[in-house]
Design an enzyme around this catalytic site. Structure first.
Site, mmCIF file in Angstrom:
data_model
loop_
_atom_site.group_PDB
_atom_site.id
_atom_site.type_symbol
_atom_site.label_atom_id
_atom_site.label_comp_id
_atom_site.label_asym_id
_atom_site.label_seq_id
_atom_site.Cartn_x
_atom_site.Cartn_y
_atom_site.Cartn_z
ATOM 1 N N HIS A 1 0.828 -1.212 0.000
ATOM 2 C CA HIS A 1 0.000 0.000 0.000
ATOM 3 C C HIS A 1 0.862 1.262 0.000
ATOM 4 O O HIS A 1 0.365 2.329 0.355
ATOM 5 C CB HIS A 1 -0.902 0.003 1.238
ATOM 6 C CG HIS A 1 -1.908 -1.110 1.240
ATOM 7 N ND1 HIS A 1 -2.197 -1.858 2.345
ATOM 8 C CD2 HIS A 1 -2.673 -1.612 0.249
ATOM 9 C CE1 HIS A 1 -3.114 -2.772 2.046
ATOM 10 N NE2 HIS A 1 -3.425 -2.644 0.777
ATOM 11 N N HIS A 2 2.130 1.139 -0.384
ATOM 12 C CA HIS A 2 2.970 2.345 -0.345
ATOM 13 C C HIS A 2 2.485 3.375 -1.348
ATOM 14 O O HIS A 2 2.743 4.562 -1.212
ATOM 15 C CB HIS A 2 4.450 1.999 -0.593
ATOM 16 C CG HIS A 2 4.751 1.635 -2.011
ATOM 17 N ND1 HIS A 2 4.324 0.460 -2.583
ATOM 18 C CD2 HIS A 2 5.421 2.293 -2.988
ATOM 19 C CE1 HIS A 2 4.719 0.419 -3.840
ATOM 20 N NE2 HIS A 2 5.388 1.523 -4.102
ATOM 21 N N LYS B 1 -2.655 -2.639 -7.774
ATOM 22 C CA LYS B 1 -2.909 -2.924 -9.186
ATOM 23 C C LYS B 1 -2.374 -4.289 -9.554
ATOM 24 O O LYS B 1 -1.269 -4.664 -9.154
ATOM 25 C CB LYS B 1 -2.196 -1.856 -10.042
ATOM 26 C CG LYS B 1 -2.570 -1.876 -11.485
ATOM 27 C CD LYS B 1 -3.844 -1.113 -11.744
ATOM 28 C CE LYS B 1 -4.374 -1.348 -13.128
ATOM 29 N NZ LYS B 1 -5.070 -2.638 -13.294
ATOM 30 N N LYS C 1 7.227 -4.588 -10.138
ATOM 31 C CA LYS C 1 7.024 -4.235 -11.553
ATOM 32 C C LYS C 1 6.598 -2.771 -11.693
ATOM 33 O O LYS C 1 7.160 -2.018 -12.479
ATOM 34 C CB LYS C 1 5.934 -5.158 -12.108
ATOM 35 C CG LYS C 1 5.755 -5.133 -13.591
ATOM 36 C CD LYS C 1 4.574 -5.995 -14.032
ATOM 37 C CE LYS C 1 4.696 -7.451 -13.647
ATOM 38 N NZ LYS C 1 3.654 -8.281 -14.281
ATOM 39 N N LYS D 1 -2.946 -8.775 -6.803
ATOM 40 C CA LYS D 1 -3.257 -9.839 -7.759
ATOM 41 C C LYS D 1 -4.473 -10.597 -7.263
ATOM 42 O O LYS D 1 -4.710 -10.670 -6.056
ATOM 43 C CB LYS D 1 -2.079 -10.823 -7.864
ATOM 44 C CG LYS D 1 -2.067 -11.621 -9.150
ATOM 45 C CD LYS D 1 -1.600 -10.776 -10.297
ATOM 46 C CE LYS D 1 -1.208 -11.532 -11.514
ATOM 47 N NZ LYS D 1 -0.348 -10.721 -12.373
ATOM 48 N N SER E 1 -2.253 -0.088 -18.647
ATOM 49 C CA SER E 1 -3.364 -0.026 -17.682
ATOM 50 C C SER E 1 -3.356 1.317 -16.955
ATOM 51 O O SER E 1 -4.402 1.897 -16.679
ATOM 52 C CB SER E 1 -3.242 -1.134 -16.634
ATOM 53 O OG SER E 1 -3.792 -2.332 -17.114
HETATM 54 N N1 GLU Z 1 -1.803 -9.057 -15.501
HETATM 55 C C1 GLU Z 1 -0.864 -8.132 -15.997
HETATM 56 C C2 GLU Z 1 0.457 -8.269 -15.245
HETATM 57 O O1 GLU Z 1 0.738 -9.289 -14.672
HETATM 58 C C3 GLU Z 1 -1.403 -6.704 -16.048
HETATM 59 C C4 GLU Z 1 -1.744 -6.090 -14.717
HETATM 60 C C5 GLU Z 1 -2.464 -4.748 -14.821
HETATM 61 O O2 GLU Z 1 -2.620 -4.241 -15.913
HETATM 62 O O3 GLU Z 1 -2.854 -4.264 -13.762
HETATM 63 O O4 GLU Z 1 1.278 -7.414 -15.271
#
Ligand code: GLU
Length: 474
Positions: A67-68, A73, A97, A109, A365
């Site tokens: 939550h930083h 996402k 990432k 996730k 995204s």
């Molecule tokens: N599922 C993709 C990933 O592993 C996209 C995640 C996204 O767009 O939030 O990076």
């Protein structure tokens, strides 16, 4: 496509091992490092869905790793492999990432443990909608809280069901469209999102191949043209990556799917292979190609660049030594185990890590989320203005030089940017800039001998700094 001899391997522990290897090169205290590594919130739900005449209990997860920065996402996958550990590992990778590509989100996730092929479209819709309402009830979805996206086994259709369910439960949320990305264009999606991860993989590897020093060390020429590429997985990521490589002049020597692998020295055409698979049900027996009944053998064929774009842990201690590629581009999340990493590094293979290379999806995204929050399509404000300015410029040049540009040149110069142009250019810039950042850390940090560790260092530095700035309550 996972390997049965690797059943006991823990993906989560593997991510942790890679983190620990990099953590020692950063300045953070043990406490901050522990906080960066920890999964902040874990939701596990079981809910009933009526399938035919019976009630089925579905198991599903959403993990918010960090939550930083908010929202969290990351995608939602539909697979029988889904379990809490897998979702935790994937959520952690999302945090790193996003940090690497400077996308201001925490990692998350989700996963639903189902075999998609066993359900009708209507049943899948019911499952997805029920899952979404569980997320709403537990405050695990919202434009500023947690924003899902497609992942393995999901796509734009599932995202539109998620949006519709969220919107009907939050009718006053003017930003509801930003509660999920990867939506169809008609529902607030952005152009270029579908191919974004595959295109990001291509931009990333193109950047890797543009560094002369590295290519010389690997015994390769600079550039993509003529490079022999093998792609594992013809899903959304693998297909688009293969297509962009092919269009750029690479030779697609191998393709791998569940049913086996095909290899052809002078190159395959990915669209033709897909058409062949559609009509015969398999990529095998494609004209002029050699069949390999065991798909995993396809990974071990001669090539310059190997792109695993399927699931995790496909390259492990049992097969790493037989890999012939000089560059491995991790389009999937976690396709190499740490044991495989060690073996391949010893062989001098240049491993381009997942948390950088497949970040194109989340990058676009981010652009989609911004579009939804700003309620305006990219290019709408500036396209006409730019075109008028370029026309003005060409007119001035023509009158000063007393020469005319051709109609074709005029058409090219006078084009203002459309949404797709801005998305592609933002993605390209992100993939180039982030690779340079990682490589710089690799070159300048004594003791770091691989890009994955360098990428982790970049991520830990950014997330750690954010945690420090957040302040910690006494
Ligand atoms: N599922 C993709 C990933 O592993 C996209 C995640 C996204 O767009 O939030 O990076």
């Amino acid at each position: 496509m996972s390997n049965s001899s690797q059943e006991n391997y823990s993906f989560l522990k593997g991510v942790g091992q890679n983190f620990d290897k990099a953590a020692g090169f950063t300045r953070f205290s043990a406490g901050i490092l522990e906080q960066i590594k920890a999964c902040n919130s874990i939701l596990r739900v079981k809910f009933p869905v009526k399938i035919g005449d019976t009630v089925e209990v579905i198991e599903a997860y959403r993990v918010q790793h960090s939550h930083h920065k908010l929202p969290c996402k990351g995608g939602i996958r539909f697979s029988m492999e889904v379990d809490q550990e897998e979702v935790m590992a994937l959520a952690a990778l999302m945090t790193y990432k996003c940090a690497i590509v400077n996308v201001p989100f925490g990692g998350g996730k989700g996963g639903i443990k189902i075999d998609k092929s066993k359900y009708t479209e209507f049943e899948l819709e019911k499952i997805t909608r029920r899952y979404t309402s569980e997320l709403v009830k537990k405050n695990f979805i919202g434009p500023g809280i947690d924003v899902p996206a497609p992942d393995y086994g999901t796509g734009a259709k599932e995202m539109s069901w998620i949006l519709d369910t969220y919107s009907s439960l939050n009718p006053n949320d003017v930003n509801a469209q930003a509660c999920v990305t990867g939506k169809p264009l008609s529902q607030g999606g952005v152009q270029g999102r579908t191919e974004a991860t595959g295109l990001g993989v291509y931009f990333g590897i193109r950047e890797v191949c543009s560094v002369r020093e590295d290519m010389e060390r690997l015994g390769l020429s600079v550039g993509i043209k003529g490079k022999r590429v093998i792609v594992q997985g013809l899903g959304n990521v693998g297909y688009h990556a293969a297509k962009f490589f092919q269009d750029a002049g690479a030779i697609l020597v191998g393709l791998i799917e569940y049913e086996g692998a095909i290899y052809k020295e002078d190159g395959l055409n990915v669209d033709e292979v897909i058409a062949h698979r559609k009509s015969t049900g398999s990529i095998l027996q494609y004209v002029g190609a050699t069949d390999l009944a065991n798909g995993a053998d396809g990974l071990e064929q001669p090539c310059d660049i190997l792109i695993p774009a399927a699931l995790e842990s496909v390259i492990h201690a049992g097969n790493a030594d037989r890999i012939q590629a000089k560059i491995i581009g991790e389009a999937a999340n976690g396709p190499l185990t740490p044991d495989a990493d060690a073996i391949l590094l010893k062989k001098g293979v240049w491993i381009v890590p997942d948390m950088y290379l497949n970040a194109g999806g989340v990058t676009v995204s981010y652009f989609e989320w911004l579009k939804n929050l700003s309620h305006v399509r990219y290019g709408r404000l500036e396209k006409r203005f730019s075109e008028n300015m370029y026309a003005e410029l060409v007119n001035i040049i023509e009158s000063l030089t007393l020469k005319k540009v051709s109609e074709l040149e005029r058409k090219i110069i006078l084009r203002g940017p459309d949404e797709i142009d801005l998305i592609y250019s933002g993605l390209e810039d992100t993939m180039i800039g982030s690779y340079q950042e990682i490589r710089e850390v690799y070159v300048n940090t004594k003791g770091v001998d691989d890009l994955r560790t360098a990428a982790f260092i970049c991520a830990i530095n950014k997330v750690g700094a954010a945690y420090e700035q957040l302040g910690i309550f006494p």
